[in-house]
Design a protein around this motif. Structure first.
Motif, PDB file in Angstrom:
ATOM      1  N   ASP A 291       4.827  24.915  35.003  1.00 36.61           N
ATOM      2  CA  ASP A 291       3.387  25.169  35.026  1.00 36.61           C
ATOM      3  C   ASP A 291       2.545  23.972  34.622  1.00 36.61           C
ATOM      4  OD1 ASP A 291       4.150  25.202  32.364  1.00 36.61           O
ATOM      5  OD2 ASP A 291       2.813  26.846  31.812  1.00 36.61           O
ATOM      6  N   GLY A 292       3.182  22.875  34.178  1.00 34.72           N
ATOM      7  CA  GLY A 292       2.405  21.704  33.814  1.00 34.72           C
ATOM      8  C   GLY A 292       2.950  20.973  32.601  1.00 34.72           C
ATOM      9  N   LEU A 293       2.088  20.156  31.993  1.00 33.71           N
ATOM     10  CA  LEU A 293       2.484  19.260  30.905  1.00 33.71           C
ATOM     11  C   LEU A 293       2.446  19.971  29.557  1.00 33.71           C
ATOM     12  CD1 LEU A 293       3.241  16.367  30.033  1.00 33.71           C
ATOM     13  CD2 LEU A 293       0.777  15.877  29.906  1.00 33.71           C
TER      14      LEU A 293
ATOM     15  N   LEU B  79      -0.475  21.358  27.377  1.00 32.75           N
ATOM     16  CA  LEU B  79      -1.124  20.383  26.500  1.00 32.75           C
ATOM     17  C   LEU B  79      -2.640  20.502  26.577  1.00 32.75           C
ATOM     18  CD1 LEU B  79      -0.983  17.949  24.587  1.00 32.75           C
ATOM     19  CD2 LEU B  79      -0.918  16.474  26.611  1.00 32.75           C
ATOM     20  N   LYS B  80      -3.181  20.718  27.776  1.00 28.95           N
ATOM     21  CA  LYS B  80      -4.633  20.843  27.913  1.00 28.95           C
ATOM     22  C   LYS B  80      -5.143  22.060  27.146  1.00 28.95           C
ATOM     23  CE  LYS B  80      -8.446  21.120  31.194  1.00 28.95           C
ATOM     24  NZ  LYS B  80      -8.863  21.081  32.621  1.00 28.95           N
ATOM     25  N   GLN B  81      -4.444  23.188  27.247  1.00 28.08           N
ATOM     26  CA  GLN B  81      -4.859  24.388  26.520  1.00 28.08           C
ATOM     27  C   GLN B  81      -4.805  24.156  25.012  1.00 28.08           C
ATOM     28  OE1 GLN B  81      -1.964  27.127  28.109  1.00 28.08           O
ATOM     29  NE2 GLN B  81      -3.306  27.819  29.762  1.00 28.08           N
ATOM     30  N   TYR B  82      -3.751  23.509  24.581  1.00 27.63           N
ATOM     31  CA  TYR B  82      -3.596  23.189  23.159  1.00 27.63           C
ATOM     32  C   TYR B  82      -4.774  22.354  22.666  1.00 27.63           C
ATOM     33  CZ  TYR B  82      -1.648  20.819  19.036  1.00 27.63           C
ATOM     34  OH  TYR B  82      -1.463  20.293  17.778  1.00 27.63           O
ATOM     35  N   MET B  83      -5.138  21.336  23.433  1.00 27.35           N
ATOM     36  CA  MET B  83      -6.212  20.438  22.996  1.00 27.35           C
ATOM     37  C   MET B  83      -7.584  21.094  23.084  1.00 27.35           C
ATOM     38  SD  MET B  83      -4.895  16.747  24.459  1.00 27.35           S
ATOM     39  CE  MET B  83      -6.320  15.901  23.771  1.00 27.35           C
ATOM     40  N   MET B  84      -7.763  21.996  24.031  1.00 30.79           N
ATOM     41  CA  MET B  84      -9.050  22.672  24.143  1.00 30.79           C
ATOM     42  C   MET B  84      -9.335  23.546  22.917  1.00 30.79           C
ATOM     43  SD  MET B  84     -10.777  21.729  26.705  1.00 30.79           S
ATOM     44  CE  MET B  84     -10.672  20.933  28.324  1.00 30.79           C
ATOM     45  N   ARG B  85      -8.283  23.933  22.215  1.00 25.84           N
ATOM     46  CA  ARG B  85      -8.460  24.715  20.985  1.00 25.84           C
ATOM     47  C   ARG B  85      -8.862  23.852  19.789  1.00 25.84           C
ATOM     48  NH1 ARG B  85      -4.190  29.713  20.580  1.00 25.84           N
ATOM     49  NH2 ARG B  85      -4.509  30.554  22.683  1.00 25.84           N
ATOM     50  N   HIS B  86      -8.838  22.541  19.979  1.00 26.76           N
ATOM     51  CA  HIS B  86      -9.170  21.611  18.890  1.00 26.76           C
ATOM     52  C   HIS B  86     -10.315  20.708  19.358  1.00 26.76           C
ATOM     53  CE1 HIS B  86      -4.966  22.828  18.162  1.00 26.76           C
ATOM     54  NE2 HIS B  86      -5.261  22.697  16.880  1.00 26.76           N
TER      55      HIS B  86
ATOM     56  N   THR C 203      -6.236   8.600  15.724  1.00 21.48           N
ATOM     57  CA  THR C 203      -5.471   9.706  16.292  1.00 21.48           C
ATOM     58  C   THR C 203      -5.341  10.823  15.266  1.00 21.48           C
ATOM     59  OG1 THR C 203      -3.367   8.749  15.596  1.00 21.48           O
ATOM     60  CG2 THR C 203      -4.119   8.187  17.795  1.00 21.48           C
ATOM     61  N   SER C 204      -5.053  12.032  15.754  1.00 20.74           N
ATOM     62  CA  SER C 204      -4.881  13.163  14.844  1.00 20.74           C
ATOM     63  C   SER C 204      -3.510  13.813  14.964  1.00 20.74           C
ATOM     64  CB  SER C 204      -5.961  14.221  15.091  1.00 20.74           C
ATOM     65  OG  SER C 204      -5.881  14.723  16.418  1.00 20.74           O
ATOM     66  N   HIS C 205      -2.777  13.496  16.032  1.00 24.26           N
ATOM     67  CA  HIS C 205      -1.479  14.145  16.234  1.00 24.26           C
ATOM     68  C   HIS C 205      -0.700  13.357  17.270  1.00 24.26           C
ATOM     69  CE1 HIS C 205       1.351  17.368  15.809  1.00 24.26           C
ATOM     70  NE2 HIS C 205       1.233  17.795  17.051  1.00 24.26           N
ATOM     71  N   ILE C 206       0.631  13.417  17.188  1.00 22.79           N
ATOM     72  CA  ILE C 206       1.466  12.785  18.208  1.00 22.79           C
ATOM     73  C   ILE C 206       2.620  13.710  18.566  1.00 22.79           C
ATOM     74  CG2 ILE C 206       0.866  10.433  17.555  1.00 22.79           C
ATOM     75  CD1 ILE C 206       3.565  10.209  16.174  1.00 22.79           C
ATOM     76  N   GLY C 207       3.148  13.509  19.763  1.00 20.35           N
ATOM     77  CA  GLY C 207       4.258  14.333  20.219  1.00 20.35           C
ATOM     78  C   GLY C 207       4.961  13.666  21.390  1.00 20.35           C
ATOM     79  N   ILE C 208       5.817  14.414  22.048  1.00 16.93           N
ATOM     80  CA  ILE C 208       6.643  13.892  23.137  1.00 16.93           C
ATOM     81  C   ILE C 208       6.384  14.723  24.391  1.00 16.93           C
ATOM     82  CG2 ILE C 208       9.027  13.542  23.916  1.00 16.93           C
ATOM     83  CD1 ILE C 208       9.710  13.185  20.873  1.00 16.93           C
ATOM     84  N   ALA C 209       6.079  14.045  25.482  1.00 21.40           N
ATOM     85  CA  ALA C 209       5.736  14.720  26.736  1.00 21.40           C
ATOM     86  C   ALA C 209       6.946  15.405  27.340  1.00 21.40           C
ATOM     87  CB  ALA C 209       5.166  13.713  27.732  1.00 21.40           C
ATOM     88  N   VAL C 210       6.736  16.629  27.833  1.00 26.52           N
ATOM     89  CA  VAL C 210       7.787  17.344  28.562  1.00 26.52           C
ATOM     90  C   VAL C 210       7.119  18.217  29.621  1.00 26.52           C
ATOM     91  CG1 VAL C 210       7.862  19.230  26.845  1.00 26.52           C
ATOM     92  CG2 VAL C 210       9.820  18.826  28.367  1.00 26.52           C
ATOM     93  N   TRP C 211       7.613  18.115  30.843  1.00 26.74           N
ATOM     94  CA  TRP C 211       7.040  18.874  31.945  1.00 26.74           C
ATOM     95  C   TRP C 211       7.772  20.201  32.121  1.00 26.74           C
ATOM     96  CZ3 TRP C 211       2.674  17.990  34.597  1.00 26.74           C
ATOM     97  CH2 TRP C 211       2.094  16.714  34.477  1.00 26.74           C
ATOM     98  N   HIS C 212       6.994  21.272  32.289  1.00 18.80           N
ATOM     99  CA  HIS C 212       7.500  22.579  32.693  1.00 18.80           C
ATOM    100  C   HIS C 212       6.974  22.854  34.103  1.00 18.80           C
ATOM    101  CE1 HIS C 212       8.008  24.179  28.273  1.00 18.80           C
ATOM    102  NE2 HIS C 212       8.599  23.016  28.464  1.00 18.80           N
TER     103      HIS C 212
END
Length: 285
Positions: free
Chosen positions: A245-247, A266-273, A234-243
């Motif tokens: 517009d999504g996750l 979260l998907k946008q964040y990961m697409m940058r990495h 793994t490279s990172h961890i966090g805590i899920a929270v729904w808004h």
């Protein structure tokens, strides 16, 4: 002339130094005060409140500091509510939540919970710290601290085969391990225990806001972001929270240099990495 008496007292001194440093948690008084205050405040919440989200949000704005646990010469239980990295953030929130669920409001109980969350068998030694998050998940499932979430086939479409060897092939980057070769041997044994294990995961391409995703991942779940980097799981961890517009994810962010509720999906964040390939998720019990 060396006498048995001198040898005895030398050994006694060394043992007392080791056990004293290893057993005594490393924290500031302000940390213990903050823990007690947070736990007292939590007693005023409604019974249905999401405690993971509550504590995660209470820690927003704290400065990010990498390698929070690697700064002592000997392994100690580090309790730091002044600066955090992604792992210590999640562990702190989880240990606070464990206290609040049972109505505990003391710093001592928080310390016991954090020790159990962070260390295999609760033993505060460097090799027993769960450095790889695969190991962390496995051990905390055994302890009934977290549980796997349901894995619908339309989301969990990929499989990770763990190949853990980064720490022992880069021992010079870990000061305690670099100075103590025996630790390297024990860490290698741990790496071998998780290497070859296979786990279903959600590829980042499947993180669209869907009814299935919302039913599967809940507010307060722990997200482990998997990586394609060699030798790591793994490279990172966090805590899920729904808004609406999504996750999204609450996390101690290197990018923002503080604890944030990530404004990007979260998907946008990961697409940058590019090296981030998907997620595993566990749920605090």
């Amino acid at each position: 002339m060396v006498t048995y008496k001198k040898i005895f007292f030398s050994l006694l001194f060394l043992c007392s130094c080791y056990t004293g440093h290893a057993a005594k948690p490393d924290y500031w008084r302000s940390d213990s005060i903050k823990v007690a205050r947070l736990l007292r405040k939590a007693t005023l919440l409604d019974s249905g409140s999401n405690l993971m989200i509550y504590f995660a949000r209470e820690l927003r704005g704290l400065p990010y500091m990498g390698k929070t646990l690697e700064r002592n010469k000997e392994e100690r239980l580090v309790i730091n509510l002044r600066q955090m990295d992604c792992t210590t953030y999640v562990e702190t929130v989880l240990a606070l939540t464990m206290c609040a669920k049972k109505g505990h409001t003391t710093f001592d109980q928080f310390v016991r919970n954090l020790r159990m969350v962070r260390y295999e068998d609760g033993e505060v030694t460097y090799p027993k710290r769960m450095h790889y998050f695969t190991h962390w998940i496995n051990e905390n499932i055994k302890k009934n601290i977290v549980a796997p979430i349901p894995e619908p086939q339309e989301l969990f479409t990929a499989t990770q085969t763990v190949k853990a060897y980064y720490m022992t092939t880069h021992a010079h980057r870990y000061p305690m391990m670099a100075k103590n070769k025996w630790m390297t041997r024990e860490i290698r044994q741990m790496e071998q225990r998780i290497t070859g294990k296979q786990y279903a995961y959600i590829p980042k391409s499947r993180l669209n806001d869907s009814a299935t995703l919302r039913q599967t991942i809940k507010d307060g779940d722990i997200i482990a972001i998997l990586t394609s980097r060699t030798g790591l799981d793994t490279s990172h961890i966090g805590i899920a929270v729904w808004h609406s517009d999504g996750l999204h994810m609450l996390n101690a962010s290197f990018v923002h240099q503080k604890v944030v509720e990530e404004p990007m999906l979260l998907k946008q964040y990961m697409m940058r990495h590019p090296s981030q390939i998907g997620i595993r998720v566990v749920r605090p019990l």
